[in-house]
Design an enzyme around this catalytic site. Structure first.
Site, mmCIF file in Angstrom:
data_model
loop_
_atom_site.group_PDB
_atom_site.id
_atom_site.type_symbol
_atom_site.label_atom_id
_atom_site.label_comp_id
_atom_site.label_asym_id
_atom_site.label_seq_id
_atom_site.Cartn_x
_atom_site.Cartn_y
_atom_site.Cartn_z
ATOM 1 N N ASN A 1 22.240 82.852 58.856
ATOM 2 C CA ASN A 1 22.817 83.113 60.405
ATOM 3 C C ASN A 1 22.234 84.360 60.774
ATOM 4 O OD1 ASN A 1 24.810 83.555 62.693
ATOM 5 N ND2 ASN A 1 26.149 85.001 61.179
ATOM 6 N N TYR A 13 13.592 88.109 71.157
ATOM 7 C CA TYR A 13 14.569 87.202 70.571
ATOM 8 C C TYR A 13 14.516 85.734 70.629
ATOM 9 C CZ TYR A 13 19.294 85.093 69.598
ATOM 10 O OH TYR A 13 20.512 84.676 69.556
ATOM 11 N N ALA A 45 27.480 86.864 57.349
ATOM 12 C CA ALA A 45 28.729 86.608 57.285
ATOM 13 C C ALA A 45 29.960 87.555 57.641
ATOM 14 C CB ALA A 45 28.453 85.464 56.430
#
Length: 261
Positions: free
Chosen positions: A96, A164, A20
């Protein structure tokens, strides 16, 4: 603090957001704070995490910035403990964090084991660490939520980005497995596949301007998402009380990009 019409939905709740210190993670943290959540910012670099925390405080919210390496289970555990000590518990965990190399095209034959393992360690093993570290705290919450960041690459593959694509495919599977495992404990587990105009994507299109128009043409809504207003608020909504019966889902927050694909 300026808040939207969902202003009260997460008052009294505590969220921990990894990665973040900027980009989509910062947008998610700001959006969660906007609707009342107290936010623990877990960033690899403490200075960027503190920048996010200061933005939240400037809007009247509560935030704690921590330097956390999600490749270490112990560091993630310390972050969860810090949230409990500072704010009395943990209700929401958003994983995230992603490896910096994930956005750089690279053919499979150019990967070595170190390249592959480095990306897996942050994205996929990091998700595992977050789940292990947060489970007891989320179970103790009245409305435990875990949100993982997926990608359309994990659904349709990604030329020149096999690591990915594989990792995000793994995140998809983990989301569904945890939703089944944690449902009896009252925890929902979902993932979002976002498309956002981040600083990194802006920098890329600045070097490849001819690609921008052709890429945007794939979006039915005609634009990429805003990190906070589109992606962050979607996460905040998913964490709210009205979404307590939604679990095990991979939600496309991408302006219709995957539909168009």
């Amino acid at each position: 603090m300026k808040q939207n019409r969902q202003a009260a939905t997460l008052v009294g709740k505590t969220a921990l957001v990894t990665g973040a210190g900027g980009g989509v993670g910062r947008g998610i943290a700001l959006a969660l704070a906007e609707v009342g959540a107290r936010v623990v910012i877990a960033a690899r670099r403490g200075a960027t995490g503190e920048e996010t925390a200061e933005l939240i405080r400037a809007e009247g919210g509560e935030a704690l910035a921590l330097e956390v390496d999600v490749t270490s289970l112990e560091e993630v555990r310390r972050a969860v403990t810090a949230a409990q000590v500072r704010f009395g518990g943990l209700d929401i965990l958003v994983h995230n964090a992603t490896h910096g190399a994930s956005g750089h095209p690279k053919q499979l034959q150019d990967f070595d084991d170190a390249d592959w393992d480095a990306q897996v360690a942050v994205d996929l093993a990091g998700a595992h660490h977050c789940a292990v570290a947060a489970f007891a705290a989320l179970r103790a919450s009245e409305c435990g939520r875990m949100i993982l960041l997926c990608s359309t690459f994990g659904l349709h593959g990604a030329a020149l980005n096999p690591a990915y694509a594989a990792i995000k495919g793994g995140i998809r599977g983990l989301t569904k497995a945890l939703a089944r495992e944690w449902g009896p404990s009252g925890i929902t587990v979902n993932a979002i596949s976002p498309s956002a105009l981040t600083a990194a994507s802006e920098a890329f299109f600045a070097t490849q301007p001819q690609l921008y128009d052709s890429y945007i043409a794939n979006f039915p809504l005609g634009r990429m998402g805003h990190e906070r207003n589109d992606i962050g608020r979607a996460v905040a909504s998913l964490c709210g009380p009205g979404m307590g019966y939604v679990t095990g889902q991979i939600i496309q927050v991408d302006g219709g990009l995957y539909t168009a694909g």
